[in-house]
Motif scaffolding. Structure first.
Motif, short mmCIF file in Angstrom:
data_model
loop_
_atom_site.label_atom_id
_atom_site.label_comp_id
_atom_site.label_asym_id
_atom_site.label_seq_id
_atom_site.Cartn_x
_atom_site.Cartn_y
_atom_site.Cartn_z
N SER A 67 0.98 -1.08 -0.17
CA SER A 67 -0.27 0.19 0.59
C SER A 67 0.51 1.26 0.32
O SER A 67 0.38 2.12 -0.47
N LYS A 68 1.84 1.30 0.27
CA LYS A 68 3.10 2.10 0.45
C LYS A 68 3.77 3.01 -1.22
O LYS A 68 2.66 1.90 -2.13
N GLU A 69 4.16 3.76 -1.20
CA GLU A 69 4.65 3.90 -3.26
C GLU A 69 5.22 3.38 -3.65
O GLU A 69 5.96 1.64 -2.85
N HIS A 70 4.68 3.03 -4.84
CA HIS A 70 5.36 1.91 -6.21
C HIS A 70 7.27 1.42 -5.66
O HIS A 70 7.04 0.39 -5.46
N TYR A 71 7.35 3.23 -5.58
CA TYR A 71 9.05 2.40 -5.76
C TYR A 71 9.28 2.05 -3.96
O TYR A 71 11.07 1.31 -4.11
N LEU A 72 8.99 2.45 -3.10
CA LEU A 72 9.02 1.66 -1.90
C LEU A 72 9.16 0.43 -1.64
O LEU A 72 9.97 -0.22 -0.99
N ALA A 73 7.57 -0.14 -2.13
CA ALA A 73 7.44 -2.25 -2.19
C ALA A 73 8.46 -2.17 -3.40
O ALA A 73 8.67 -3.58 -2.79
N LEU A 74 8.95 -1.49 -4.06
CA LEU A 74 9.96 -2.16 -5.26
C LEU A 74 11.21 -2.50 -4.44
O LEU A 74 12.06 -3.83 -4.55
N GLU A 75 11.40 -1.30 -3.67
CA GLU A 75 13.10 -1.89 -2.99
C GLU A 75 12.36 -2.75 -1.81
O GLU A 75 14.41 -3.53 -1.54
N ALA A 76 11.29 -3.02 -1.49
CA ALA A 76 11.27 -3.32 -0.36
C ALA A 76 11.41 -4.65 -0.61
O ALA A 76 12.00 -5.92 0.02
N ALA A 77 10.57 -5.19 -1.62
CA ALA A 77 11.48 -6.78 -2.65
C ALA A 77 12.88 -7.37 -2.64
O ALA A 77 13.00 -7.59 -2.50
N ALA A 103 -0.19 -8.48 -5.14
CA ALA A 103 -0.08 -7.86 -6.04
C ALA A 103 0.11 -6.81 -7.50
O ALA A 103 0.84 -6.32 -6.09
N GLY A 104 1.14 -7.40 -8.04
CA GLY A 104 2.13 -6.62 -9.05
C GLY A 104 3.15 -7.33 -8.98
O GLY A 104 3.40 -8.39 -8.78
N ASP A 105 4.30 -6.28 -9.34
CA ASP A 105 4.94 -7.20 -9.99
C ASP A 105 6.25 -7.17 -9.74
O ASP A 105 7.60 -6.41 -9.50
N TYR A 106 6.86 -7.75 -8.39
CA TYR A 106 7.86 -7.63 -7.78
C TYR A 106 8.67 -8.60 -7.65
O TYR A 106 9.97 -8.97 -7.13
N LEU A 107 8.13 -9.59 -8.63
CA LEU A 107 9.19 -11.25 -8.65
C LEU A 107 11.04 -10.22 -9.01
O LEU A 107 11.67 -10.58 -8.62
N SER A 108 11.00 -9.66 -10.44
CA SER A 108 12.00 -8.88 -10.92
C SER A 108 12.67 -8.49 -10.17
O SER A 108 13.63 -8.62 -9.52
N ALA A 109 12.29 -7.31 -8.83
CA ALA A 109 12.86 -6.31 -7.87
C ALA A 109 13.45 -7.82 -7.02
O ALA A 109 14.61 -7.31 -6.76
N LYS A 377 13.09 13.03 -15.32
CA LYS A 377 12.39 11.78 -15.91
C LYS A 377 14.10 11.49 -14.64
O LYS A 377 13.29 10.07 -14.90
N LEU A 378 14.96 11.41 -14.34
CA LEU A 378 16.15 11.12 -14.29
C LEU A 378 15.54 10.78 -12.91
O LEU A 378 15.74 9.70 -12.15
N LYS A 379 15.28 11.68 -11.81
CA LYS A 379 14.99 11.82 -10.83
C LYS A 379 13.66 10.62 -10.45
O LYS A 379 14.20 9.88 -9.20
N SER A 380 12.81 10.21 -11.15
CA SER A 380 11.85 9.60 -11.44
C SER A 380 12.27 7.55 -11.45
O SER A 380 12.04 7.26 -10.65
N THR A 381 13.71 8.28 -12.27
CA THR A 381 13.91 6.97 -12.17
C THR A 381 14.63 6.54 -11.42
O THR A 381 15.10 5.25 -10.57
N GLY A 382 15.92 7.78 -11.06
CA GLY A 382 15.98 7.22 -9.45
C GLY A 382 15.41 6.68 -8.62
O GLY A 382 16.16 5.98 -7.62
N LEU A 383 14.01 6.93 -8.59
CA LEU A 383 13.21 6.27 -7.27
C LEU A 383 12.98 4.92 -7.66
O LEU A 383 13.41 3.81 -6.39
#
Ligand code: BES
Ligand code: ZN
Ligand code: ZN
Length: 474
Positions: A67-77, A103-109, A377-383
């Motif tokens: 439920s957190k922001e997507h980039y934080l969940a990706l980093e958690a994975a 739910a969501g694409d976390y396998l690759s992270a 764009k760079l900053k959002s890729t950074g997240l």
């Protein structure tokens, strides 16, 4: 060294299993007793991850706060991947299957975090690490090309870590060029190395001044990835600081917590070289050039001194006030050289100022530039890559301290806002869309942090790779 990765369709009973879940009712493994499931649920209320070793198998769960922001969940994975690696290593378990119930694409992270943790730098050790993770099985939605891309990008990050970890006793400027050539041969990008004679003929006064105290010659490295199907007609040019060791020169650095880890001062060079490696190896349809001026910065009989006035590649004269502000001198020559490509965008990456470390520490790099849309764009890729950036503005006032009465510029400025001042110095040598990344705190860690090991981290390669792919290759 890298594990074999394969996709499977069903959970295999005899293999250790690691699962990303959103809620405890997703603990449904039939190898667990009711009590063990309860144990996991209780643990997961307190912690984000937990595991149970049922010899010879490890069962690992990580609750991802989706439920957190997507980039934080990706980093958690990703972090889960690195935790998993430590558990496998201590139990000496050599194969594992990964699955994602969120739910969501976390396998690759999850896979990325695991792969990024597999790194060791044991070249100089008699006793090498003996544990090897042999096999990873993936259950879920991930394509073979995604797996390949991730593997290649991880290899690029490892190459960046190796380059930073190599001391000056091995990695002189000339050896750096040889390493770049080796990477070019593997990935298929071209490499041209200018030697000292050529650099003198070109009158790259910044690079030559910094090199004057060295017994080793400088190099100027030009890398190019130009596939036939490139989407851009004007190239992206990357510029990386390649100071293979920074003693400060005659404005000598103190040793503790300063000069002692200055083998990292070519980290920007390592980032741009390995970004090209990943782009070329993954055949990303984008035309990219990378420029890496390389030398060490040392005091010696012939070293440049404070008070010297040098003439840069583009004719600008610079009064030297501090020989430790050397990065901007070699970068400035490369930035002027970049003009000849009529670039679409230039991004330079450098361990330029201690102030960037003071501002952002190990958790971000400092970015600035004259192209707001690209910076966003760079900053959002950074997240998304968790190689985050803090932007500072390039206001005109910050150029004032760089004035000189006897030359066009001085190379020092003042202490306050030093990262921005260094940025303003570089800006003088640009006439195109440009971003400068000052990353002093991120390339090297004294202690491991999740999937970033102690020593070289490779921070920045994933950022630039994904930024270029997203912005220019789609
Ligand atoms: N390589 C250093 C910057 C640096 C500091 C990188 C800490 C990584 C960690 C750079 O060449 C330098 O010495 N900068 C000086 C500039 C000053 C003399 C204006 C600095 O930041 O102190
Ligand atoms: Zn310096
Ligand atoms: Zn430096």
């Amino acid at each position: 060294m890298f594990p074999k990765i394969s996709k499977i369709t069903e959970n295999r009973q005899n293999i250790s299993t690691a699962t990303l879940i959103e809620s405890s009712d997703q603990i449904i493994d039939n190898r667990l007793t009711q009590d063990e499931k309860r144990y996991f649920s209780l643990q997961l209320e307190k912690n984000e991850d937990c595991s149970l070793l049922k010899v010879p198998i490890l069962l690992f769960y990580k609750k991802v706060g989706t439920s957190k922001e997507h980039y934080l969940a990706l980093e958690a994975a990703r972090t889960a991947g690195s935790k998993l690696y430590s558990k496998l290593k201590s139990a000496k378990i050599e194969s594992v299957q990964l699955q994602n119930f969120c739910a969501g694409d976390y396998l690759s992270a999850f896979l990325e975090g695991l792969l990024l943790s597999v790194y060791t730098f044991d070249k100089y050790l008699k006793e090498k690490e003996s544990f090897v993770l042999n096999e990873i099985f993936l259950i879920g939605e991930i394509s073979p090309s995604e797996i390949d891309e991730l593997l290649t990008l991880t290899k690029a990050v490892f190459a960046a870590r190796d380059l930073v970890n190599e001391p000056l006793s091995y990695l002189t400027a000339q050896q750096f060029s040889k390493e770049i050539e080796k990477l070019g041969e593997i990935a298929g990008f071209s490499v041209e190395v200018f030697n000292k004679q050529k650099i003198e003929a070109l009158k790259m006064g910044g690079l030559l001044a910094v090199n004057r105290g060295s017994i080793d010659p400088p190099t100027f490295n030009i890398l190019e990835w130009k596939p036939n199907n490139a989407k851009n007609s004007k190239p992206i040019v990357l510029v990386g600081k390649g100071i293979v060791f920074d003693t400060g020169g005659l404005s000598l650095k103190p040793t503790p917590n300063s000069m002692d880890f200055m083998k990292t001062d070519m980290a920007g060079g390592a980032v741009v070289v390995t970004t090209l490696f990943a782009l070329a190896q993954n055949k990303i349809p984008v035309h990219v050039v990378a420029l890496v001026p390389a030398t060490d910065n040392r005091p010696d009989g012939n070293a440049y001194v404070p008070g010297d006035i040098i003439t840069m590649f583009d004719g600008t004269t610079v009064e030297i006030r501090n020989t430790d502000a050397e990065g901007r001198l070699i970068l400035a020559d490369a930035l002027s050289y970049a003009k000849k490509y009529g670039p679409l965008l230039v991004v330079d990456y450098a361990t330029l100022t201690g102030a960037a470390d003071i501002v952002a520490g190990q958790y971000a790099a400092v970015a600035m530039g004259n192209t707001p849309a690209n910076l966003e764009k760079l900053k959002s890729t950074g997240l998304d890559t968790f190689e985050r950036l803090i932007e500072v503005p390039l206001w005109e006032e910050y150029a004032k301290p760089l004035k000189s009465k006897i030359a066009d510029l001085n190379n020092l400025g003042v202490r306050e806002a030093q990262s921005t001042i260094a940025g303003k110095f570089l800006e003088h040598f640009t006439d195109y869309e440009w971003i400068h990344i000052d990353s002093a705190g991120t390339p090297y860690l004294n202690e491991a942090d999740s999937y970033r090991p102690a020593g070289g981290t490779g921070y920045g390669t994933r950022l630039l790779y994904h930024f270029i792919k997203r912005s220019f290759a789609m």
